[in-house]
Design a protein around this motif. Structure first.
Motif, PDB file in Angstrom:
ATOM      1  N   VAL A   1       0.800  -1.194  -0.128  1.00  0.00           N
ATOM      2  CA  VAL A   1       0.095  -0.030   0.111  1.00  0.00           C
ATOM      3  C   VAL A   1       0.814   1.221   0.122  1.00  0.00           C
ATOM      4  N   ILE A   2       1.737   1.177   0.843  1.00  0.00           N
ATOM      5  CA  ILE A   2       2.708   2.523   1.148  1.00  0.00           C
ATOM      6  C   ILE A   2       3.419   2.825  -0.524  1.00  0.00           C
ATOM      7  N   GLN A   3       4.042   1.494  -0.754  1.00  0.00           N
ATOM      8  CA  GLN A   3       4.764   1.639  -2.286  1.00  0.00           C
ATOM      9  C   GLN A   3       3.926   2.319  -3.331  1.00  0.00           C
ATOM     10  N   GLY A   4       2.530   1.976  -3.188  1.00  0.00           N
ATOM     11  CA  GLY A   4       1.643   2.343  -4.214  1.00  0.00           C
ATOM     12  C   GLY A   4       1.518   3.995  -4.120  1.00  0.00           C
ATOM     13  N   CYS A   5       1.802   4.465  -2.745  1.00  0.00           N
ATOM     14  CA  CYS A   5       1.507   5.762  -2.572  1.00  0.00           C
ATOM     15  C   CYS A   5       2.825   6.718  -3.106  1.00  0.00           C
ATOM     16  N   ILE A   6       3.940   6.005  -3.000  1.00  0.00           N
ATOM     17  CA  ILE A   6       5.041   6.724  -3.021  1.00  0.00           C
ATOM     18  C   ILE A   6       5.826   6.858  -4.427  1.00  0.00           C
ATOM     19  N   ARG A   7       5.198   6.278  -5.340  1.00  0.00           N
ATOM     20  CA  ARG A   7       5.757   6.033  -6.740  1.00  0.00           C
ATOM     21  C   ARG A   7       6.010   7.290  -7.429  1.00  0.00           C
ATOM     22  N   GLU A   8       5.050   8.223  -7.091  1.00  0.00           N
ATOM     23  CA  GLU A   8       4.987   9.620  -7.833  1.00  0.00           C
ATOM     24  C   GLU A   8       6.169  10.586  -7.082  1.00  0.00           C
ATOM     25  N   LEU A   9       6.905  10.071  -5.956  1.00  0.00           N
ATOM     26  CA  LEU A   9       7.895  10.824  -5.284  1.00  0.00           C
ATOM     27  C   LEU A   9       9.432  10.225  -5.725  1.00  0.00           C
ATOM     28  N   ASN A  10       9.153   9.013  -6.309  1.00  0.00           N
ATOM     29  CA  ASN A  10      10.506   8.324  -6.843  1.00  0.00           C
ATOM     30  C   ASN A  10      11.558   9.458  -7.731  1.00  0.00           C
ATOM     31  N   GLY A  11      12.714   9.491  -7.421  1.00  0.00           N
ATOM     32  CA  GLY A  11      13.646  10.250  -7.811  1.00  0.00           C
ATOM     33  C   GLY A  11      13.678  11.586  -7.180  1.00  0.00           C
ATOM     34  N   GLY A  12      13.096  11.903  -6.161  1.00  0.00           N
ATOM     35  CA  GLY A  12      13.074  13.155  -5.203  1.00  0.00           C
ATOM     36  C   GLY A  12      13.764  12.986  -3.939  1.00  0.00           C
ATOM     37  N   ILE A  13      13.800  14.159  -3.401  1.00  0.00           N
ATOM     38  CA  ILE A  13      14.501  14.182  -2.144  1.00  0.00           C
ATOM     39  C   ILE A  13      13.250  13.773  -0.901  1.00  0.00           C
ATOM     40  N   ASN A  14      13.292  12.590  -0.195  1.00  0.00           N
ATOM     41  CA  ASN A  14      12.118  12.288   0.570  1.00  0.00           C
ATOM     42  C   ASN A  14      12.502  12.230   2.131  1.00  0.00           C
ATOM     43  N   PHE A  15      11.835  12.865   2.898  1.00  0.00           N
ATOM     44  CA  PHE A  15      11.764  12.678   4.409  1.00  0.00           C
ATOM     45  C   PHE A  15      10.982  11.875   4.858  1.00  0.00           C
ATOM     46  N   LEU A  16      11.616  10.800   5.798  1.00  0.00           N
ATOM     47  CA  LEU A  16      10.506   9.817   6.070  1.00  0.00           C
ATOM     48  C   LEU A  16      10.150   9.808   7.698  1.00  0.00           C
ATOM     49  N   GLY A  17      10.735  10.877   8.474  1.00  0.00           N
ATOM     50  CA  GLY A  17      10.345  10.745   9.644  1.00  0.00           C
ATOM     51  C   GLY A  17      11.447  10.066  10.717  1.00  0.00           C
ATOM     52  N   SER A  18      10.994   9.585  11.549  1.00  0.00           N
ATOM     53  CA  SER A  18      11.817   8.975  12.449  1.00  0.00           C
ATOM     54  C   SER A  18      12.952   7.940  11.895  1.00  0.00           C
ATOM     55  N   GLY A  19      14.143   7.452  12.580  1.00  0.00           N
ATOM     56  CA  GLY A  19      14.561   6.275  11.861  1.00  0.00           C
ATOM     57  C   GLY A  19      13.949   4.912  12.237  1.00  0.00           C
ATOM     58  N   ASP A  20      12.661   4.900  12.840  1.00  0.00           N
ATOM     59  CA  ASP A  20      11.876   3.650  13.189  1.00  0.00           C
ATOM     60  C   ASP A  20      11.400   3.481  11.542  1.00  0.00           C
ATOM     61  N   PHE A  21      11.481   4.408  10.704  1.00  0.00           N
ATOM     62  CA  PHE A  21      10.782   4.279   9.487  1.00  0.00           C
ATOM     63  C   PHE A  21      11.658   4.081   8.505  1.00  0.00           C
ATOM     64  N   HIS A  22      13.095   3.775   8.670  1.00  0.00           N
ATOM     65  CA  HIS A  22      14.163   3.859   7.704  1.00  0.00           C
ATOM     66  C   HIS A  22      13.993   2.718   6.543  1.00  0.00           C
ATOM     67  N   HIS A  23      13.210   1.513   6.954  1.00  0.00           N
ATOM     68  CA  HIS A  23      12.990   0.296   5.919  1.00  0.00           C
ATOM     69  C   HIS A  23      12.219   0.953   4.964  1.00  0.00           C
ATOM     70  N   ILE A  24      11.545   2.094   4.964  1.00  0.00           N
ATOM     71  CA  ILE A  24      10.874   2.523   3.788  1.00  0.00           C
ATOM     72  C   ILE A  24      11.713   3.047   2.724  1.00  0.00           C
ATOM     73  N   SER A  25      13.014   3.122   3.003  1.00  0.00           N
ATOM     74  CA  SER A  25      13.913   3.304   2.090  1.00  0.00           C
ATOM     75  C   SER A  25      13.898   2.191   0.975  1.00  0.00           C
ATOM     76  N   SER A  26      13.908   0.925   1.412  1.00  0.00           N
ATOM     77  CA  SER A  26      13.923  -0.226   0.496  1.00  0.00           C
ATOM     78  C   SER A  26      12.682  -0.254  -0.405  1.00  0.00           C
ATOM     79  N   LEU A  27      11.645   0.413  -0.103  1.00  0.00           N
ATOM     80  CA  LEU A  27      10.311   0.765  -1.211  1.00  0.00           C
ATOM     81  C   LEU A  27      10.783   1.708  -2.331  1.00  0.00           C
ATOM     82  N   PHE A  28      11.729   2.320  -1.912  1.00  0.00           N
ATOM     83  CA  PHE A  28      12.398   3.376  -3.109  1.00  0.00           C
ATOM     84  C   PHE A  28      13.321   2.673  -3.651  1.00  0.00           C
ATOM     85  N   THR A  29      14.294   1.903  -3.168  1.00  0.00           N
ATOM     86  CA  THR A  29      15.544   0.976  -3.561  1.00  0.00           C
ATOM     87  C   THR A  29      14.787  -0.112  -4.742  1.00  0.00           C
ATOM     88  N   ASP A  30      13.630  -0.653  -4.342  1.00  0.00           N
ATOM     89  CA  ASP A  30      13.099  -1.382  -5.161  1.00  0.00           C
ATOM     90  C   ASP A  30      12.676  -1.077  -6.581  1.00  0.00           C
TER      91      ASP A  30
END
Length: 305
Positions: free
Chosen positions: A47-76
């Motif tokens: 669900v989250i990856q579907g929301c972030i596709r439009e942000l791909n290639g930009g500079i994106n803030f993810l909040g707390s380091g507790d959410f650092h694994h969201i990075s892997s949705l971008f590297t996918d």
């Protein structure tokens, strides 16, 4: 580059100077704050990856380091050869479940064969010491696919596991253990060493992931341990990347938010994983926000002048 905020925890949307100066695109993901914090299941990730596709290639803030694994949705989404350059106090290379977690996202990311190389800068936590290193993905060191450069770290011992040779380490092998001697950045002329490092990458395209816990707590107040890099040192390395490589995207974590969970299991894991002496816990919200916002603005001044 376009700027985005994945708003899981409100830590960025309270930074009014950043919002006013850059008008980032904000994606409201607060309904996923508990289910995505620390780790998430495949359904939530989808669900989250579907929301972030439009942000791909930009500079994106993810909040707390507790959410650092969201990075892997971008590297996918990396679909051509690129290097992954990570600034972090932790290696995040665990091989234990959960696979989509803040402690294992590097292992997950490197399943994407388009990531030609990964270099981790500033990793100096106890995660690269015994016993934690026993569950680290040492196989990533094979053929120099990943290289780890702590700012400073004492030698580490690994028991009953093979440690591949790697450019970033020296090894002393014993009968049941191997001692790893790390290449410490504190002993280098950082600018010249880092320039040499990025010029040796097998591709000129790079994705950057920054966890501000790599910084001293003079520059970032997170809900994890603090690292050893100064902000000037981090900015110098980012500028060298910008001047010499093509940036495919950037994500930034390490803002502060107090962990809250609906899951009892995550509450227990949070108590075990997070340090008990977080400096930010004793400070006023305004002080935390101002310091983190100052650092975010300085990062953007280099990445998106």
């Amino acid at each position: 580059m376009n700027i985005g905020i994945l708003d899981f925890d409100g830590s960025l949307t309270s930074q009014k100077r950043l919002l006013s100066k850059y008008s980032p695109k904000v994606i409201d993901l607060k309904s996923f704050s508990s289910s995505a914090r620390l780790w998430m299941n495949k359904d939530t990730a989808g669900v989250i990856q579907g929301c972030i596709r439009e942000l791909n290639g930009g500079i994106n803030f993810l909040g707390s380091g507790d959410f650092h694994h969201i990075s892997s949705l971008f590297t996918d989404l990396i679909d051509e050869p690129a290097a992954l350059i990570i600034f972090d106090f932790h290696p995040d290379w665990d091989i234990l479940p959960p696979s989509i977690g803040c402690g294992s996202w590097v292992t997950r990311s490197l399943k994407n064969k388009n990531i030609a190389k990964c270099i981790l800068i500033g990793v100096s936590s106890s995660d690269i010491q015994f016993p934690s290193i026993q569950s680290g993905n040492l196989k990533l060191l094979e053929d120099n696919r990943a290289e780890i450069y702590p700012y400073k770290s004492k030698p580490s011992s690994v028991f009953l596991k093979r440690v591949p040779p790697n450019k970033s380490i020296k090894l002393k092998r014993g009968v049941i253990s191997t001692k790893i001697f790390w290449h410490e950045l504190a002993k280098e002329d950082l600018s010249s060493f880092f320039l040499s490092l990025i010029l040796s990458l097998p591709t000129k395209k790079a994705y950057i992931s920054i966890d501000k816990d790599c910084l001293k707590d003079d520059y970032a107040l997170t809900n994890w341990e603090s690292g050893f890099l100064s902000l000037d040192e981090l900015l110098t390395m980012i500028k060298l990347i910008k001047d010499n490589l093509d940036i495919a995207g950037v994500d930034i974590t390490g803002d502060y938010s107090k962990p809250t969970y609906r899951s009892f299991l995550k509450s227990i894991a949070s108590c075990l994983d997070h340090p008990s002496d977080i400096k930010a816990d004793s400070l006023q919200e305004e002080r935390i926000r101002e310091l983190n916002e100052d650092t975010n603005l300085k990062l953007l001044s280099v990445l998106n002048p």
